[in-house]
Enzyme design. Structure first.
Site, PDB file in Angstrom:
ATOM      1  N   PHE A 132       0.811  -1.223   0.000  1.00 52.47           N
ATOM      2  CA  PHE A 132       0.000   0.000   0.000  1.00 52.47           C
ATOM      3  C   PHE A 132       0.840   1.268   0.000  1.00 52.47           C
ATOM      4  CE2 PHE A 132       0.866  -0.014   4.563  1.00 52.47           C
ATOM      5  CZ  PHE A 132       0.990   1.346   4.830  1.00 52.47           C
ATOM      6  N   CYS A 166       9.424   1.971   3.285  1.00 52.24           N
ATOM      7  CA  CYS A 166      10.324   0.866   3.653  1.00 52.24           C
ATOM      8  C   CYS A 166      11.726   1.387   3.877  1.00 52.24           C
ATOM      9  CB  CYS A 166      10.333  -0.202   2.577  1.00 52.24           C
ATOM     10  SG  CYS A 166      11.061   0.385   1.054  1.00 52.24           S
TER      11      CYS A 166
HETATM   12  P1  NAD Z   1       1.477  -6.438   3.069  1.00 51.45           P
HETATM   13  O1  NAD Z   1       2.403  -7.580   3.121  1.00 51.45           O
HETATM   14  O2  NAD Z   1       0.378  -6.368   4.064  1.00 51.45           O
HETATM   15  O3  NAD Z   1       0.779  -6.387   1.622  1.00 51.45           O
HETATM   16  C1  NAD Z   1       1.546  -6.537   0.438  1.00 51.45           C
HETATM   17  C2  NAD Z   1       0.748  -7.375  -0.554  1.00 51.45           C
HETATM   18  O4  NAD Z   1       0.610  -8.697  -0.034  1.00 51.45           O
HETATM   19  C3  NAD Z   1      -0.661  -6.835  -0.783  1.00 51.45           C
HETATM   20  O5  NAD Z   1      -0.949  -6.917  -2.164  1.00 51.45           O
HETATM   21  C4  NAD Z   1      -1.524  -7.749   0.056  1.00 51.45           C
HETATM   22  O6  NAD Z   1      -2.799  -7.942  -0.501  1.00 51.45           O
HETATM   23  C5  NAD Z   1      -0.764  -9.044   0.101  1.00 51.45           C
HETATM   24  N1  NAD Z   1      -0.923  -9.742   1.388  1.00 51.45           N
HETATM   25  C6  NAD Z   1      -0.992  -9.172   2.622  1.00 51.45           C
HETATM   26  N2  NAD Z   1      -1.097 -10.113   3.571  1.00 51.45           N
HETATM   27  C7  NAD Z   1      -1.091 -11.302   2.948  1.00 51.45           C
HETATM   28  C8  NAD Z   1      -1.160 -12.655   3.392  1.00 51.45           C
HETATM   29  N3  NAD Z   1      -1.259 -12.956   4.685  1.00 51.45           N
HETATM   30  N4  NAD Z   1      -1.115 -13.625   2.479  1.00 51.45           N
HETATM   31  C9  NAD Z   1      -0.995 -13.331   1.176  1.00 51.45           C
HETATM   32  N5  NAD Z   1      -0.943 -12.070   0.694  1.00 51.45           N
HETATM   33  C10 NAD Z   1      -0.978 -11.064   1.565  1.00 51.45           C
HETATM   34  O7  NAD Z   1       2.362  -5.112   3.105  1.00 51.45           O
HETATM   35  P2  NAD Z   1       1.835  -3.617   3.229  1.00 51.45           P
HETATM   36  O8  NAD Z   1       1.369  -3.391   4.612  1.00 51.45           O
HETATM   37  O9  NAD Z   1       0.940  -3.299   2.108  1.00 51.45           O
HETATM   38  O10 NAD Z   1       3.205  -2.815   2.977  1.00 51.45           O
HETATM   39  C11 NAD Z   1       4.065  -2.422   4.013  1.00 51.45           C
HETATM   40  C12 NAD Z   1       5.240  -3.355   4.137  1.00 51.45           C
HETATM   41  O11 NAD Z   1       5.917  -3.433   2.890  1.00 51.45           O
HETATM   42  C13 NAD Z   1       6.276  -2.884   5.131  1.00 51.45           C
HETATM   43  O12 NAD Z   1       6.748  -3.984   5.875  1.00 51.45           O
HETATM   44  C14 NAD Z   1       7.380  -2.307   4.265  1.00 51.45           C
HETATM   45  O13 NAD Z   1       8.663  -2.313   4.844  1.00 51.45           O
HETATM   46  C15 NAD Z   1       7.310  -3.235   3.103  1.00 51.45           C
HETATM   47  N6  NAD Z   1       7.905  -2.620   1.928  1.00 51.45           N
HETATM   48  C16 NAD Z   1       9.130  -3.071   1.534  1.00 51.45           C
HETATM   49  C17 NAD Z   1       9.737  -2.490   0.448  1.00 51.45           C
HETATM   50  C18 NAD Z   1      11.081  -2.958   0.004  1.00 51.45           C
HETATM   51  O14 NAD Z   1      11.450  -2.688  -1.139  1.00 51.45           O
HETATM   52  N7  NAD Z   1      11.821  -3.664   0.841  1.00 51.45           N
HETATM   53  C19 NAD Z   1       9.106  -1.451  -0.250  1.00 51.45           C
HETATM   54  C20 NAD Z   1       7.845  -1.024   0.186  1.00 51.45           C
HETATM   55  C21 NAD Z   1       7.261  -1.628   1.273  1.00 51.45           C
END
Ligand code: NAD
Length: 518
Positions: A171, A303
């Site tokens: 997100f 992130c």
């Molecule tokens: P999230 O893991 O909740 O969601 C990411 C995606 O995974 C979404 O499309 C979501 O629908 C899906 N998802 C969520 N939970 C799931 C599950 N249990 N099973 C299967 N799919 C699932 O992450 P978020 O809250 O949207 O984003 C924030 C996180 O992303 C933070 O931890 C941040 O550090 C990380 N992030 C990392 C980078 C990087 O390049 N390292 C960049 C941006 C964000």
């Protein structure tokens, strides 16, 4: 100059992204070149984080719809892979111009659904646009190697697209991260399915609309929505050859395991805990300004947010000045012109961040600035937390061990640079780090000894531009091929090596059978 198709596209009216103007708008799916209404009975409420008013309902695509997307992408691959790279380059050139022209519209959608400030949302689009611009150099980037390996014999390599690839995105950068995926994948000749975050898919839907206008054919890019079921589908579907995931540890580890088990390539960028090291010789003003921006910008939901500071030696005396800067930041809706930071994404997220602040206090940290309970005029219902600073934090505290993902700066102390390096290297994450110093030798030592994939020297958020790759390391990544840049090309291609013999006159060995390894 824009192509005729591109000019025509510019003059057509934009398709409605919502299924119905009545009642609550519903976000559509984008499959096989069309925006379609989902037939699902499962809908996810998407609320404006600054007001908690419902913006749209996001469908959890049905299995039938997900299959339609994968089948369309597989079908489109048959013809898209045969187009020339120059043809695909032209689409990217048109797409980058359309994104530039629509930057404010995309940014508006981001502010509405995600909450960041308008200026920051434009940055979200810009950093993704830069990947599209890089994809415009695909003819150069995708070139193979060639060597004459023996008399009349050449070996050369061809980089071929994989087929259907998928992106599962978070997100916090609703434009940039989908743009890390589909422009490179499509310019290479792959077709693509993106499942954006169900919390803010609006920016991705506008990008799909612009892709249509740029002439990207039906099925080459598809957008599906949903949560766990859609993700499981992507991990299991036989057409999908590779998955690019960015998000939390929990989802990323699961997707990496499930996708890999099914024989897919998976790259997964995960969570982070990024440390800034402040050396006594640092430029104080520059450092404190950079720290405040990198810790509290985007309400700490990056992130690469610099969420943890290690004050070396006497620099801990700078904390009161940091607090003064943080206090001056304006917390309000991202649409307000003077906003420095907006709300966090959801009520649940706000409650979690507040709980982690409380845990810091309970475990003995000093709360020198408390942003809980902030009242934001005209936005009393929003998910706001003001800038918060916890000092004298110890590595065993939960507020240090967990990624907070809110406007909370966690401060630790170290006696020496060696102590700071040891602390950071013990942390499981390796996304980013920064050192603030005016000594080249100190910066050089830090760069060599730190076990973190992206290092800033007087630069708080060292995210590389797309001629490089995003190189977070250790606990911040699963899989071993990075996003965008040369690594991104490698991820979305397989290499075919051809060895060819073309004798221009009959050789002596022509009529003999050789049984030796040549
Ligand atoms: P999230 O893991 O909740 O969601 C990411 C995606 O995974 C979404 O499309 C979501 O629908 C899906 N998802 C969520 N939970 C799931 C599950 N249990 N099973 C299967 N799919 C699932 O992450 P978020 O809250 O949207 O984003 C924030 C996180 O992303 C933070 O931890 C941040 O550090 C990380 N992030 C990392 C980078 C990087 O390049 N390292 C960049 C941006 C964000």
């Amino acid at each position: 100059a824009a192509s005729p198709a591109f000019k025509r596209a510019l003059s057509t009216s934009r398709p409605a992204l919502f299924a119905s103007q009545a009642a609550i708008p519903r976000t559509k799916l984008f499959i096989n070149g069309e925006f379609i209404d989902s037939k699902t009975d499962k809908w996810i409420e998407l609320r404006n984080p600054a007001t908690n008013e419902i913006v749209t309902m996001v469908p959890e695509a049905t299995q039938e719809e997900l299959n339609y997307a994968a089948d369309s992408a597989a079908e489109a691959f048959k013809t898209w892979r045969k187009t020339t790279v120059l043809h695909r380059q032209r689409k990217m050139l048109d797409l980058q111009l359309l994104i530039r022209d629509n930057m404010d519209r995309i940014a508006h959608s981001i502010v509405l659904e995600q909450g960041k400030t308008m200026a920051d949302a434009r940055g979200d689009v810009l950093r993704g646009l830069q990947v599209v611009e890089a994809a415009c150099a695909m003819p150069h980037m995708i070139m193979g190697d060639h060597l004459e390996v023996s008399t009349d014999m050449d070996t050369y390599t061809i980089r071929e697209p994989l087929g259907v690839v998928a992106g599962i995105t978070p997100f916090n950068f609703p434009a940039m991260i989908p743009l890390w995926v589909f422009p490179l994948a499509n310019a290479i000749g792959n077709t693509c399915i993106i499942k954006p975050s169900e919390k803010d898919p609006g920016a991705c839907m506008i990008l799909a609309e612009l892709a249509v206008k740029a002439g990207i054919p039906a099925g080459v890019l598809n957008i599906v929505h949903g949560a766990r079921d859609a993700v499981n589908f992507i991990c299991d579907n036989e057409h999908i050859k590779a998955i690019s995931f960015v998000g939390s540890d929990q989802a990323g580890k699961y997707i990496h395991e499930r996708g890999s088990r099914n024989g897919k390539r998976v790259q997964a960028n995960l969570a982070a805990k990024n440390h800034g090291v402040i050396m006594p010789d640092a430029d104080k003003n520059h450092t404190l300004n950079q720290l405040a921006g990198a810790a509290f910008g985007a309400a700490g939901q990056r992130c690469m947010a610099l969420s943890t500071v290690v004050f070396v030696g006497e620099t801990k005396n700078w904390i009161p000045e940091l607090v003064e800067r943080a206090k001056k930041l304006k917390v309000t809706s991202g649409f307000e012109a003077d906003a420095d930071l907006g709300p966090v994404i959801s009520k649940e997220s706000k409650a979690r961040v507040e709980r982690l602040i409380a845990s810091g206090v309970e475990e003995g940290a000093d709360l020198v600035l408390d942003g809980r309970g902030i009242k934001v005029q005209n936005y009393e219902n929003g998910n706001f937390i003001g800038p918060t600073i916890l000092t004298n934090v110890k590595p065993n505290m939960e507020c240090y061990r967990e990624e907070i993902f809110g406007p909370v700066l966690v401060c630790l102390n170290a006696d020496t640079l060696d102590d700071a390096i040891e602390l950071i290297n013990k942390n499981p994450y390796g996304n980013g780090t920064a050192i603030f110093t005016q000594k080249g030798a100190t910066a050089r030592k830090f760069t060599q000894e730190i076990d973190v994939g992206q290092v800033g020297i007087n630069v708080p958020i060292p995210v590389p531009l797309p001629m490089f790759s995003f190189t977070g390391s250790r606990g911040s990544i699963r899989g071993d091929v990075n996003f965008y840049g040369k690594a991104g090309i490698n991820f979305y291609t397989s290499t075919k090596s051809v060895t060819a013999l073309w004798r221009h006159q009959e050789a002596e060995d022509h009529h003999k059978v050789s049984m030796d390894m040549p």
